[in-house]
Design a protein around this motif. Structure first.
Motif, mmCIF file in Angstrom:
data_model
loop_
_atom_site.group_PDB
_atom_site.id
_atom_site.type_symbol
_atom_site.label_atom_id
_atom_site.label_comp_id
_atom_site.label_asym_id
_atom_site.label_seq_id
_atom_site.Cartn_x
_atom_site.Cartn_y
_atom_site.Cartn_z
ATOM 1 N N GLY A 139 -2.452 -6.073 7.381
ATOM 2 C CA GLY A 139 -3.580 -6.898 6.961
ATOM 3 C C GLY A 139 -4.206 -6.398 5.669
ATOM 4 O O GLY A 139 -4.674 -7.188 4.847
ATOM 5 N N SER A 140 -4.192 -5.082 5.460
ATOM 6 C CA SER A 140 -4.838 -4.543 4.255
ATOM 7 C C SER A 140 -4.144 -5.041 2.985
ATOM 8 O O SER A 140 -4.802 -5.462 2.030
ATOM 9 N N THR A 177 3.053 -4.780 9.940
ATOM 10 C CA THR A 177 2.396 -4.380 11.189
ATOM 11 C C THR A 177 2.462 -5.574 12.131
ATOM 12 O O THR A 177 2.775 -6.699 11.703
ATOM 13 N N ASP A 185 0.856 -1.200 0.000
ATOM 14 C CA ASP A 185 0.000 0.000 0.000
ATOM 15 C C ASP A 185 0.886 1.242 0.000
ATOM 16 O O ASP A 185 2.100 1.145 0.239
ATOM 17 N N THR A 216 -3.610 -16.765 8.331
ATOM 18 C CA THR A 216 -5.031 -17.153 8.353
ATOM 19 C C THR A 216 -5.589 -17.459 6.963
ATOM 20 O O THR A 216 -4.973 -17.153 5.941
HETATM 21 N N1 LIG Z 1 -7.130 -11.713 7.155
HETATM 22 C C1 LIG Z 1 -7.128 -11.721 8.453
HETATM 23 O O1 LIG Z 1 -6.945 -12.750 9.098
HETATM 24 C C2 LIG Z 1 -7.339 -10.429 9.185
HETATM 25 C C3 LIG Z 1 -7.379 -10.437 10.584
HETATM 26 C C4 LIG Z 1 -7.572 -9.226 11.218
HETATM 27 C C5 LIG Z 1 -7.709 -8.053 10.488
HETATM 28 N N2 LIG Z 1 -7.689 -8.089 9.120
HETATM 29 C C6 LIG Z 1 -7.814 -6.868 8.315
HETATM 30 O O2 LIG Z 1 -6.536 -6.239 8.225
HETATM 31 C C7 LIG Z 1 -6.709 -4.815 8.058
HETATM 32 C C8 LIG Z 1 -5.894 -4.070 9.097
HETATM 33 O O3 LIG Z 1 -4.543 -4.396 8.945
HETATM 34 P P1 LIG Z 1 -3.390 -3.803 9.884
HETATM 35 O O4 LIG Z 1 -3.927 -3.499 11.218
HETATM 36 O O5 LIG Z 1 -2.263 -4.745 9.783
HETATM 37 O O6 LIG Z 1 -3.025 -2.410 9.231
HETATM 38 P P2 LIG Z 1 -3.083 -1.874 7.717
HETATM 39 O O7 LIG Z 1 -2.555 -2.866 6.768
HETATM 40 O O8 LIG Z 1 -4.476 -1.392 7.485
HETATM 41 O O9 LIG Z 1 -2.089 -0.633 7.798
HETATM 42 C C9 LIG Z 1 -2.403 0.494 8.617
HETATM 43 C C10 LIG Z 1 -1.554 1.703 8.234
HETATM 44 O O10 LIG Z 1 -0.219 1.484 8.659
HETATM 45 C C11 LIG Z 1 0.688 1.716 7.582
HETATM 46 N N3 LIG Z 1 1.827 0.831 7.794
HETATM 47 C C12 LIG Z 1 1.809 -0.508 7.893
HETATM 48 N N4 LIG Z 1 3.011 -0.989 8.196
HETATM 49 C C13 LIG Z 1 3.838 0.079 8.281
HETATM 50 C C14 LIG Z 1 5.227 0.234 8.561
HETATM 51 N N5 LIG Z 1 5.997 -0.798 8.892
HETATM 52 N N6 LIG Z 1 5.745 1.475 8.513
HETATM 53 C C15 LIG Z 1 4.954 2.556 8.233
HETATM 54 N N7 LIG Z 1 3.637 2.468 7.986
HETATM 55 C C16 LIG Z 1 3.088 1.235 8.016
HETATM 56 C C17 LIG Z 1 -0.104 1.443 6.322
HETATM 57 O O11 LIG Z 1 0.420 2.144 5.211
HETATM 58 C C18 LIG Z 1 -1.471 1.972 6.737
HETATM 59 O O12 LIG Z 1 -1.562 3.346 6.533
HETATM 60 C C19 LIG Z 1 -8.204 -4.561 8.183
HETATM 61 O O13 LIG Z 1 -8.777 -4.450 6.904
HETATM 62 C C20 LIG Z 1 -8.704 -5.794 8.904
HETATM 63 O O14 LIG Z 1 -10.068 -6.052 8.665
HETATM 64 C C21 LIG Z 1 -7.484 -9.249 8.473
#
Ligand SMILES: NC(=O)c1ccc[n+]([C@@H]2O[C@H](COP(=O)([O-])OP(=O)(O)OC[C@H]3O[C@@H](n4cnc5c(N)ncnc54)[C@H](O)[C@@H]3O)[C@@H](O)[C@H]2O)c1
Length: 435
Positions: A107-108, A153, A47, A161
Motif C-alpha cells: 500500500g505504501s 503484499t 520502496d 481503491t
Molecule cells: N489506499 C488504500 O486503499 C489503502 C488501504 C489500506 C491501507 N493503505 C495504506 O497502505 C500502507 C500499508 O501497506 P502494506 O500493508 O501493503 O505494506 P507496506 O507497503 O507498508 O510494506 C510493508 C513492508 O513490507 C515490505 N515488503 C512489501 N512487499 C514485500 C515483499 N514481497 N517482499 C519483501 N518485503 C516486502 C516493504 O518494503 C515494507 O518494508 C499504509 O500506509 C496504509 O495506510 C492504503
C-alpha cells in the motif's frame, strides 16, 4: 448518523473496479499490458525493501523488452507522509514527462504512485487535494495517467481503491486523498511476488484483509442512507449485495490459508489464496466502505509511542515523532471490541462472519462474543500484539485517541450504529488488553 426517512430511502448502489489480471506469472505480461495502454515512457514506483527483492528491476526489464523506457523511483516511504509524497512528486516532475505509472509494492508504494499521478497531471499542491478538514478536498480537473498497480503484499487492496493514505506530520494526523480518478487502471496481482513478504508483514497486512471484509460486511446497509442525486454519489455506499459476496468469499479464503501463509511463506498455494482474499476484500470494501476499526487505526498509527517498532518493518530515521504501528495491525487492535459494539445492529451478519472464519467452531453462550473471540484467536495465532496496551498506549492516552477517531467522520458514518465519543472510549478501553 443522518435520520432515516423511509420515503426517501436509497434504492441505488454503485460498483467500481479496475481491470484485473490475477495469477502466478502475471507480472511477465506487463510489457504487453503497458503497450496496450499506449505507454512508451513509464515511471516505476517502489520502496527500498521491495527494491531489495529484485522484483521492480525485473519488471523494469520486462517493460524495456517491450520497447518501453522505464525510470525507477525506489524511495517510497513505508507508511507515507506528506514529505515523502512530495519527494516522489518532485522526482517525477524532474524526470518526467511519463505516459503511465507502474506501482510495485504494498500500500505504501501504490499510494505514493497515486499521489504522484494526481500531482503530475493536475496543478496545485498536495494539501489542495487532501480530505477536509485537514486539507481542501479539491477534486482533480484533469484526467490522470494510466496507473498499473502490482501489489507485493496481501492486504490493503490499494490496487483497486480510490484512495491514498498519508501522515500529515505537522498536524500529527493520518488522513487520505479520496477521488474516483485515483483508482488504478489495472491491477496485476501475481502471488509469486508475495513469497518474499516477511512473516510480520504478512500477519499485519492479513489483518487488514480480515478487517476490510468484516467491516464492509457489517457496514451500514446502502438502503439506510437518504436517496442521493447523481452528482452526490460516493465510492463508499454501504454494504450491498455485490460487496457482501466479495467479503464472504474473502473470509472463507482467509480461514483456509492465512495461518499457513504466515507460518510458511514459501507455500505458494496458501500465498495464492491469501492474495485472492486481499483482492476480493479490496473489491468489497472499495465499494461498501469500512468503519470503526479503521477510524481508530488512524490515531493509533499517528500517535504510536515512539519506541514501538515491530519486527520485519523498517525503522525510519527521518525525524518522525511517533513509533510505527503498521496499518493492518493498527486496524485490528480495536476490531474485536468494535464488533462487540456493532453486534446489535446486525446479529446474524456478525454470527455468519464468525462461522465463515472458523467453520465448525462452537458458539459461545453470548453470540455477541463469537466474532470477537474468533478474531482475537486469529490475531494471537499470527503474532499480533494483545491490544493497544501491548504497543505502548495506556488508559491516559484514551482521550487523545478518541479525539483522533472522532475526526474520521467519513468512516464513522459507515458504522451500522451511531458512534459517540463515549462509545469510542469504551471500545478503546476494552482494547487495552484483548487477551
Ligand atoms: N489506499 C488504500 O486503499 C489503502 C488501504 C489500506 C491501507 N493503505 C495504506 O497502505 C500502507 C500499508 O501497506 P502494506 O500493508 O501493503 O505494506 P507496506 O507497503 O507498508 O510494506 C510493508 C513492508 O513490507 C515490505 N515488503 C512489501 N512487499 C514485500 C515483499 N514481497 N517482499 C519483501 N518485503 C516486502 C516493504 O518494503 C515494507 O518494508 C499504509 O500506509 C496504509 O495506510 C492504503
Amino acid at each position: 448518523m443522518t435520520a432515516f426517512h423511509p420515503q426517501h430511502a436509497e434504492t441505488v448502489f454503485t460498483y467500481g473496479a479496475p481491470g484485473l489480471k490475477f495469477g502466478v506469472g502475471a507480472r511477465h505480461e506487463l510489457g504487453h499490458d503497458l503497450s496496450q495502454l499506449g505507454a512508451r515512457r513509464v515511471l516505476v514506483v517502489t520502496d527500498p525493501g521491495v527494491a531489495a527483492t529484485g522484483a521492480p528491476a525485473e519488471i523494469a526489464d520486462v517493460l524495456r523488452a517491450a520497447s518501453i523506457e522505464a525510470v525507477v523511483f525506489d524511495r517510497s516511504r513505508v507508511e507515507p507522509t506528506d514529505g515523502s509524497f512530495e519527494e516522489a512528486i518532485s522526482f517525477a516532475r524532474a524526470e518526467g514527462p511519463f505516459d503511465a505509472i507502474v506501482a510495485v509494492g504494498g500500500g505504501s508504494s501504490i499510494d505514493t504512485a497515486k499521489a504522484v499521478n494526481l500531482l503530475t497531471t493536475n496543478d496545485g499542491e498536495l494539501m489542495d487535494y487532501v480530505n477536509a478538514p485537514v486539507g481542501r478536498a479539491r477534486a482533480p480537473k484533469n484526467a490522470l495517467l494510466p496507473l498499473v498497480a502490482v501489489p507485493t503484499t496481501t492486504g490493503t487492496g490499494s490496487e483497486s481503491t480510490t484512495i491514498c493514505v498519508l501522515d500529515i506530520v505537522s498536524q500529527h494526523v493520518k488522513t487520505g486523498i479520496s477521488h474516483a480518478r485515483l483508482r488504478p487502471t489495472l491491477a496485476v496481482v501475481d502471488p509469486e511476488l508475495t513469497l518474499t513478504q516477511p512473516a510480520g508483514v504478512t500477519a499485519a497486512s492479513g489483518l487488514d484483509i480480515l478487517c476490510h471484509a468484516l467491516e464492509s460486511y457489517t457496514a451500514r446497509p446502502y438502503t439506510s442512507y437518504e436517496h442521493k442525486q447523481a452528482d452526490q454519489r460516493v465510492p463508499y455506499c454501504g454494504s450491498n449485495p455485490i460487496a457482501d459476496m466479495w467479503s464472504e468469499k474473502a473470509l472463507s479464503l482467509m480461514a483456509a490459508s492465512f495461518r499457513t501463509a504466515v507460518r510458511d511463506g514459501g507455500d505458494l498455494a496458501a500465498r495464492t489464496e491469501v492474495a485472492l482474499a486481499a483482492t476480493f476484500a479490496g473489491l468489497g470494501f472499495g465499494n461498501a466502505g469500512v468503519h470503526i476499526p479503521h477510524a481508530n487505526a488512524y490515531p493509533i498509527a499517528g500517535q504510536a509511542p515512539q519506541d514501538f517498532h515491530p519486527a520485519d518493518y523498517p525503522v525510519h530515521d527521518d525525524g518522525s515523532d511517533h513509533g510505527l504501528v503498521p496499518h493492518g495491525m493498527a486496524v485490528s487492535l480495536t476490531a474485536p471490541a468494535a464488533f462487540r459494539f456493532t453486534f446489535e445492529a446486525a446479529p446474524e451478519r456478525h454470527v455468519h462472519a464468525a462461522e465463515l472464519l472458523a467453520p465448525g467452531a462452537t458458539r459461545p453462550d453470548d453470540p455477541a462474543e463469537f466474532l470477537p473471540q474468533v478474531l482475537a484467536g486469529i490475531m494471537r495465532d499470527v503474532g499480533i500484539p494483545a491490544g493497544i496496551g501491548a504497543v505502548g498506549f495506556g488508559a491516559g492516552d484514551i482521550d487523545s485517541l478518541v479525539d483522533g477517531t472522532m475526526k474520521q467522520q467519513r468512516l464513522l458514518a459507515t458504522a451500522p450504529r451511531e458512534v459517540t465519543e463515549d462509545d469510542v472510549a469504551a471500545i478503546l478501553g476494552q482494547s487495552l488488553e484483548i487477551w
